[in-house]
Design an enzyme around this catalytic site. Structure first.
Site, PDB file in Angstrom:
ATOM      1  N   ARG A   1       0.777  -1.232   0.000  1.00  0.00           N
ATOM      2  CA  ARG A   1       0.000   0.000   0.000  1.00  0.00           C
ATOM      3  C   ARG A   1       0.815   1.292   0.000  1.00  0.00           C
ATOM      4  O   ARG A   1       0.245   2.359  -0.133  1.00  0.00           O
ATOM      5  CB  ARG A   1      -0.938   0.002   1.219  1.00  0.00           C
ATOM      6  CG  ARG A   1      -1.968  -1.095   1.152  1.00  0.00           C
ATOM      7  CD  ARG A   1      -2.803  -1.180   2.413  1.00  0.00           C
ATOM      8  NE  ARG A   1      -3.771  -2.261   2.334  1.00  0.00           N
ATOM      9  CZ  ARG A   1      -4.981  -2.166   1.803  1.00  0.00           C
ATOM     10  NH1 ARG A   1      -5.391  -1.016   1.321  1.00  0.00           N
ATOM     11  NH2 ARG A   1      -5.789  -3.202   1.764  1.00  0.00           N
TER      12      ARG A   1
ATOM     13  N   CYS B   1      -5.709 -28.523  -8.559  1.00  0.00           N
ATOM     14  CA  CYS B   1      -6.124 -29.519  -7.587  1.00  0.00           C
ATOM     15  C   CYS B   1      -5.778 -30.913  -8.093  1.00  0.00           C
ATOM     16  O   CYS B   1      -6.057 -31.254  -9.253  1.00  0.00           O
ATOM     17  CB  CYS B   1      -7.632 -29.400  -7.340  1.00  0.00           C
ATOM     18  SG  CYS B   1      -8.320 -30.649  -6.254  1.00  0.00           S
TER      19      CYS B   1
ATOM     20  N   CYS C   1     -13.802 -28.518  -5.026  1.00  0.00           N
ATOM     21  CA  CYS C   1     -14.034 -29.707  -4.191  1.00  0.00           C
ATOM     22  C   CYS C   1     -13.523 -29.560  -2.775  1.00  0.00           C
ATOM     23  O   CYS C   1     -13.755 -30.440  -1.939  1.00  0.00           O
ATOM     24  CB  CYS C   1     -13.422 -30.949  -4.839  1.00  0.00           C
ATOM     25  SG  CYS C   1     -11.607 -31.010  -4.789  1.00  0.00           S
TER      26      CYS C   1
ATOM     27  N   GLN D   1      -0.927  -9.183  10.006  1.00  0.00           N
ATOM     28  CA  GLN D   1      -1.579  -8.988   8.723  1.00  0.00           C
ATOM     29  C   GLN D   1      -0.768  -9.623   7.594  1.00  0.00           C
ATOM     30  O   GLN D   1      -1.230  -9.663   6.457  1.00  0.00           O
ATOM     31  CB  GLN D   1      -1.739  -7.489   8.445  1.00  0.00           C
ATOM     32  CG  GLN D   1      -2.602  -6.769   9.456  1.00  0.00           C
ATOM     33  CD  GLN D   1      -2.498  -5.255   9.335  1.00  0.00           C
ATOM     34  OE1 GLN D   1      -1.609  -4.629   9.897  1.00  0.00           O
ATOM     35  NE2 GLN D   1      -3.427  -4.665   8.596  1.00  0.00           N
TER      36      GLN D   1
ATOM     37  N   HIS E   1      -5.045 -12.376   7.869  1.00  0.00           N
ATOM     38  CA  HIS E   1      -5.229 -12.292   6.421  1.00  0.00           C
ATOM     39  C   HIS E   1      -4.880 -13.601   5.732  1.00  0.00           C
ATOM     40  O   HIS E   1      -4.658 -13.633   4.521  1.00  0.00           O
ATOM     41  CB  HIS E   1      -4.394 -11.150   5.840  1.00  0.00           C
ATOM     42  CG  HIS E   1      -4.937  -9.794   6.168  1.00  0.00           C
ATOM     43  ND1 HIS E   1      -4.219  -8.632   5.989  1.00  0.00           N
ATOM     44  CD2 HIS E   1      -6.139  -9.402   6.679  1.00  0.00           C
ATOM     45  CE1 HIS E   1      -4.947  -7.594   6.375  1.00  0.00           C
ATOM     46  NE2 HIS E   1      -6.122  -8.038   6.799  1.00  0.00           N
TER      47      HIS E   1
END
Length: 247
Positions: free
Chosen positions: A34, A150, A128, A99, A117
């Site tokens: 940021r 996956c 799944c 964070q 976070h």
């Protein structure tokens, strides 16, 4: 003098919970998101960091995240991480609420870590629900796989970190709020306290009659309410704090 004043607070105001932000991990070479030089100054967070972007084009989001996953996994804990682990060992820190998603607090030796976070430790299948550990994800990325998939259903895995548009993990944020309310001291390190609901945690401590201390480069939203405000780097300040408390 900053270390002396912080040490006095930690001795007097127990239990202490620590809230850490990107300013802790930047000293390990991890860029923040940021600041004016951060990642979101270069890339649109809604295009690469939102849950909507992931659902629309997960491959594009992974092209952004893949090099960052590799960088995060190879980063090493710095003096700030090590100092916080030692402060916990010495009995001055009850828990670290972070964070950051990089796992460096745990790798430094901190045992009570709340990752509000999420973290890079796992990725999950949106189809799944299968979970895949970091090592397996990195192996797919290192094998020049475009995106990690996956092993059960071949859907694109999602990092178990909080994207824009997602709620924080309920168990983690509930635990963080409970720790903040119980603390007599909230020590904020490396955060500007601009991202809610995490920025609310020091206010929980203050409302319960506790104190606030802040270590950060640059102003924060709660500087005026801090009993001690240190302008400086996390590593230097926390290392000096450890030495003061051990003396």
């Amino acid at each position: 003098m900053s270390a002396v004043r912080l040490a006095e607070l930690l001795r007097e105001r127990q239990p202490c919970v620590v809230l850490t932000g990107a300013g802790v991990s930047t000293e390990s070479g991890i860029p923040d998101f940021r600041s004016p030089q951060g990642l979101w100054a270069q890339f649109d967070p809604l295009e690469y960091g939102s849950i909507e972007a992931f659902r629309a084009d997960p491959e594009k989001v992974w092209r952004f995240y893949a090099p960052r996953f590799a960088m995060l996994s190879s980063a090493e804990p710095n003096r700030a991480h090590l100092a916080l682990a030692e402060l916990e060992e010495l009995g001055f820190v009850g828990a670290v609420v972070t964070q950051n998603i990089d796992l460096l607090h745990g790798r430094a030796g901190s045992r009570e870590v709340v990752e509000v976070h999420g973290s890079i430790a796992t990725c999950s299948c949106p189809r799944c629900g299968t979970t895949c550990g970091l090592a397996a994800v990195l192996a797919q990325l290192e094998a020049a796989t475009a995106v990690p998939r996956c092993t059960a259903c071949e859907a694109v895995l999602k990092p178990d970190v909080v994207f824009f548009g997602e709620l924080l993990p309920a168990a983690a944020i509930d635990r963080a709020y409970a720790l903040a309310r119980e603390a007599r001291l909230c020590l904020v390190v490396g955060s500007t306290l601009e991202v809610y609901p995490v920025a609310e945690l020091p206010l929980q401590t203050l409302r319960a009659g506790g104190s606030l201390a802040i270590v950060n480069r640059g102003p924060t939203a709660l500087d005026a309410r801090a009993a001690v405000r240190v302008e400086g780097g996390a590593g230097d300040t926390l290392a000096a704090l450890v030495e003061e408390l051990r003396s």
